[in-house]
Design a protein around this motif. Structure first.
Motif, PDB file in Angstrom:
ATOM      1  N   ASN A  69      32.509  16.796  28.314  1.00 19.59           N
ATOM      2  CA  ASN A  69      31.697  17.995  28.531  1.00 19.59           C
ATOM      3  C   ASN A  69      31.793  18.513  29.964  1.00 19.59           C
ATOM      4  O   ASN A  69      30.860  19.081  30.495  1.00 19.59           O
ATOM      5  CB  ASN A  69      30.233  17.730  28.170  1.00 19.59           C
ATOM      6  CG  ASN A  69      29.612  16.624  29.014  1.00 19.59           C
ATOM      7  OD1 ASN A  69      30.257  16.059  29.896  1.00 19.59           O
ATOM      8  ND2 ASN A  69      28.351  16.309  28.733  1.00 19.59           N
TER       9      ASN A  69
ATOM     10  N   GLY B 233      35.714  21.173  28.585  1.00 20.60           N
ATOM     11  CA  GLY B 233      34.890  21.264  27.388  1.00 20.60           C
ATOM     12  C   GLY B 233      33.994  22.487  27.388  1.00 20.60           C
ATOM     13  O   GLY B 233      33.775  23.121  26.346  1.00 20.60           O
ATOM     14  N   ILE B 234      33.460  22.841  28.563  1.00 20.86           N
ATOM     15  CA  ILE B 234      32.597  24.018  28.663  1.00 20.86           C
ATOM     16  C   ILE B 234      33.387  25.286  28.364  1.00 20.86           C
ATOM     17  O   ILE B 234      32.939  26.160  27.608  1.00 20.86           O
ATOM     18  CB  ILE B 234      31.960  24.087  30.067  1.00 20.86           C
ATOM     19  CG1 ILE B 234      30.963  22.935  30.257  1.00 20.86           C
ATOM     20  CG2 ILE B 234      31.251  25.417  30.274  1.00 20.86           C
ATOM     21  CD1 ILE B 234      30.449  22.806  31.674  1.00 20.86           C
TER      22      ILE B 234
ATOM     23  N   SER C 174      34.134  25.455  24.605  1.00 18.67           N
ATOM     24  CA  SER C 174      32.940  25.770  23.832  1.00 18.67           C
ATOM     25  C   SER C 174      32.596  27.252  23.938  1.00 18.67           C
ATOM     26  O   SER C 174      32.172  27.878  22.959  1.00 18.67           O
ATOM     27  CB  SER C 174      31.761  24.918  24.314  1.00 18.67           C
ATOM     28  OG  SER C 174      30.586  25.230  23.587  1.00 18.67           O
TER      29      SER C 174
ATOM     30  N   VAL D 104      30.310  19.184  21.223  1.00 17.57           N
ATOM     31  CA  VAL D 104      30.877  18.676  22.472  1.00 17.57           C
ATOM     32  C   VAL D 104      30.120  17.407  22.863  1.00 17.57           C
ATOM     33  O   VAL D 104      28.920  17.453  23.126  1.00 17.57           O
ATOM     34  CB  VAL D 104      30.776  19.728  23.598  1.00 17.57           C
ATOM     35  CG1 VAL D 104      31.459  19.207  24.866  1.00 17.57           C
ATOM     36  CG2 VAL D 104      31.392  21.057  23.157  1.00 17.57           C
TER      37      VAL D 104
ATOM     38  N   GLY E 183      29.471  14.202  25.385  1.00 18.75           N
ATOM     39  CA  GLY E 183      29.663  13.795  26.771  1.00 18.75           C
ATOM     40  C   GLY E 183      28.794  12.613  27.129  1.00 18.75           C
ATOM     41  O   GLY E 183      27.675  12.468  26.634  1.00 18.75           O
TER      42      GLY E 183
ATOM     43  N   PRO F  35      26.274  17.983  30.871  1.00 21.03           N
ATOM     44  CA  PRO F  35      27.446  18.857  30.943  1.00 21.03           C
ATOM     45  C   PRO F  35      27.798  19.193  32.385  1.00 21.03           C
ATOM     46  O   PRO F  35      26.927  19.382  33.235  1.00 21.03           O
ATOM     47  CB  PRO F  35      27.004  20.104  30.173  1.00 21.03           C
ATOM     48  CG  PRO F  35      25.971  19.608  29.217  1.00 21.03           C
ATOM     49  CD  PRO F  35      25.245  18.513  29.947  1.00 21.03           C
TER      50      PRO F  35
ATOM     51  N   ASN G  69      25.527  23.265  21.221  1.00 22.82           N
ATOM     52  CA  ASN G  69      26.775  22.603  20.833  1.00 22.82           C
ATOM     53  C   ASN G  69      27.018  21.308  21.602  1.00 22.82           C
ATOM     54  O   ASN G  69      27.952  20.580  21.295  1.00 22.82           O
ATOM     55  CB  ASN G  69      27.966  23.541  21.074  1.00 22.82           C
ATOM     56  CG  ASN G  69      27.908  24.783  20.218  1.00 22.82           C
ATOM     57  OD1 ASN G  69      27.708  24.696  19.010  1.00 22.82           O
ATOM     58  ND2 ASN G  69      28.085  25.941  20.834  1.00 22.82           N
ATOM     59  N   PHE G  70      26.185  21.027  22.622  1.00 14.93           N
ATOM     60  CA  PHE G  70      26.432  19.901  23.508  1.00 14.93           C
ATOM     61  C   PHE G  70      25.501  18.733  23.192  1.00 14.93           C
ATOM     62  O   PHE G  70      24.306  18.921  22.990  1.00 14.93           O
ATOM     63  CB  PHE G  70      26.250  20.324  24.970  1.00 14.93           C
ATOM     64  CG  PHE G  70      27.395  21.146  25.493  1.00 14.93           C
ATOM     65  CD1 PHE G  70      28.308  20.603  26.374  1.00 14.93           C
ATOM     66  CD2 PHE G  70      27.564  22.460  25.087  1.00 14.93           C
ATOM     67  CE1 PHE G  70      29.370  21.354  26.854  1.00 14.93           C
ATOM     68  CE2 PHE G  70      28.621  23.228  25.561  1.00 14.93           C
ATOM     69  CZ  PHE G  70      29.525  22.670  26.443  1.00 14.93           C
TER      70      PHE G  70
ATOM     71  N   SER H 169      24.583  15.162  24.997  1.00 15.46           N
ATOM     72  CA  SER H 169      24.735  14.290  26.152  1.00 15.46           C
ATOM     73  C   SER H 169      24.337  12.862  25.788  1.00 15.46           C
ATOM     74  O   SER H 169      23.596  12.639  24.829  1.00 15.46           O
ATOM     75  CB  SER H 169      23.865  14.792  27.310  1.00 15.46           C
ATOM     76  OG  SER H 169      24.216  16.115  27.669  1.00 15.46           O
TER      77      SER H 169
ATOM     78  N   THR I 118      38.462  14.739  28.443  1.00 15.59           N
ATOM     79  CA  THR I 118      37.697  13.753  29.201  1.00 15.59           C
ATOM     80  C   THR I 118      38.018  13.721  30.683  1.00 15.59           C
ATOM     81  O   THR I 118      37.372  12.988  31.439  1.00 15.59           O
ATOM     82  CB  THR I 118      37.937  12.349  28.631  1.00 15.59           C
ATOM     83  OG1 THR I 118      39.352  12.071  28.657  1.00 15.59           O
ATOM     84  CG2 THR I 118      37.440  12.241  27.212  1.00 15.59           C
TER      85      THR I 118
END
Length: 446
Positions: free
Chosen positions: A24, A28-29, A32, A121, A123, A127, A159-160, A162, A215
């Motif tokens: 993330n 990834g951001i 997304s 996503v 992480g 993020p 969508n994330f 953590s 990653t």
């Protein structure tokens, strides 16, 4: 974490998601953002300074960049990156940045929810990824405005997830159903552990039609492999110098800090030490004018601080009078070992051994990604499967226009894993992946 995503993760649903993104950080951001329906178009009134690209852009008016032929559009572009799509997206967002200009982006963005692709996503932490380790005092290539994506955080949060540590990714192809049925695409099973705010943990298992590896490569600092590297005064993170400075272990009156490496992390360490008047010995294996040095890939007008470090590396050596007080460079020197009494032993380009007393050592020569959750730790995905995976020397082998790995359908890699080491250029990888996924998902039978 939003409730729907947390419930989906906690339920370990067997219904496959379209896309799971592992990582993330900036990559990834960006991805997304594009998968959430934010769609780039060329502004009707825009004129790009690159004549060939401008002509191509006028051939498909009103068609999103995501839907155009990225191979065709990027042909003929040159710049400070090996990825043609990264060069393309950078040229659209920042038409003349490398020449010190400030021309406006030729892109306009539309939020088109009907184009969004469901995705998740995952992480380990919040993020932002590598951005969280960038100190405010440091110069960084990852300027926030260089993301060039308006309303970046808007509508992305759901969508994330953590606190999600992926422990395994496996794939296989389901059996086709019925005679004459088309062979289905592979499915990926992503398993791991979710840590909640109260530190409780629960396992999760998800299925997806596509998996994107985003990653980064900051999991494991690279090491020299010399005797004494495990001694307590030898470190592999810039934060060690910051901590030693703050508590007074290292001062302007101390023995020099030894900084090993010729990349941006090493340059950041030099800049930090110079800011606090801490004496520095800067050692690196390559010649100062090696064209492979990252300093030769940066526009001087945008990064004067880094070019100042490069100038210091070039003009100063241990054998010459010091034009820069408190700084000495050791080009072409190879470290042999560290001694208990805080001495570093080198071999110079002529083969002569030299010994220096130091207060602290920072070995900043890069890092390796942790893909231990993949079969064979991802070694088979590299350009050269017989060598260690390395963002700079041996990245994941991907199609340059889709970023899908050449070894496995449905598995993508982007950012440093695919060789895009500047945040400025990870957006092109996101464009390539999103374009590929949009084509794949829109033609998928209901």
């Amino acid at each position: 974490m939003s409730s729907p995503r947390k419930e989906h993760l906690g339920a370990s649903s067997s219904e496959p998601l379209a896309v799971i993104v592992i990582g993330n950080g900036p990559s990834g951001i960006c991805l997304s953002y594009l998968l959430s329906g934010y769609t780039p178009y060329v502004r009707p009134d825009a004129v790009h300074p690159h004549p060939l690209l401008q002509r191509k852009l006028t051939e498909a008016p009103g068609v999103s960049i995501l839907d155009q032929d990225l191979d065709y559009l990027s042909e003929g572009l040159e710049g400070r990156c090996q990825s043609p799509v990264a060069l393309l997206f950078d040229a659209l967002l920042r038409p003349d940045t490398d020449f010190g200009g400030d021309l406006q982006s030729v892109l306009t963005w539309k939020q088109q929810q009907e184009r969004a692709i469901p995705h998740m996503v995952l992480g380990r932490n919040l993020p932002g990824g590598a951005w969280h380790s960038i100190e405010g005092s440091m110069v960084t290539l990852s300027q926030g405005e260089w993301m060039g994506l308006p309303d970046l955080q808007k509508g992305l949060g759901h969508n994330f997830v953590s606190g999600a540590v992926v422990t395994a990714v496996a794939w296989g192809t389901p059996e086709p159903r019925g005679s004459g049925a088309q062979a289905p695409s592979p499915l990926f099973q992503v398993t791991g552990v979710l840590t909640a705010k109260d530190q409780s943990q629960q396992p999760f298992s998800l299925w997806a039609r596509n998996v994107v590896l985003a990653t980064g490569t900051f999991d494991s600092p690279a090491r020299l492999g010399v005797p004494g590297e495990a001694l307590p005064f030898v470190h592999h993170e810039l934060s060690a110098l910051e901590a030693a400075t703050q508590v007074g272990v290292v001062t302007p009156a101390s023995d020099p800090v030894l900084i090993v490496g010729a990349g941006l992390s090493a340059a950041d360490a030099v800049l930090y030490a110079r800011h606090y008047n801490i004496p520095v010995i800067h050692a690196f294996r390559r010649p100062v004018d090696d064209p492979g040095l990252v300093f030769n890939q940066l526009p001087k007008m945008l990064y004067p601080e880094y070019h100042k470090v490069h100038q210091m590396m070039r003009e100063q050596s241990i054998l010459s009078p010091s034009p820069y007080e408190g700084y000495r460079s050791l080009p072409g020197h190879r470290l042999l070992l560290f001694k208990d009494d805080r001495q570093a032993v080198f071999r110079d380009p002529e083969g002569v051994e030299k010994v220096f007393g130091v207060s602290l050592v920072l070995v900043l020569i890069g890092s390796h990604p942790d893909l231990s959750f993949l079969p064979g730790a991802g070694a088979d995905l590299a350009v050269d499967p017989n060598q260690p995976l390395s963002a700079k020397r041996n990245p994941v082998d991907v199609d340059p226009f889709t970023y899908q790995t050449t070894r496995q359908e449905g598995l993508y890699a982007m950012g440093p894993l695919a060789g895009d080491n500047f945040v400025r250029f990870v957006q092109g990888g996101a464009l390539a992946v999103a374009s590929s996924l949009l084509r794949k998902e829109t033609r998928k039978p209901p």
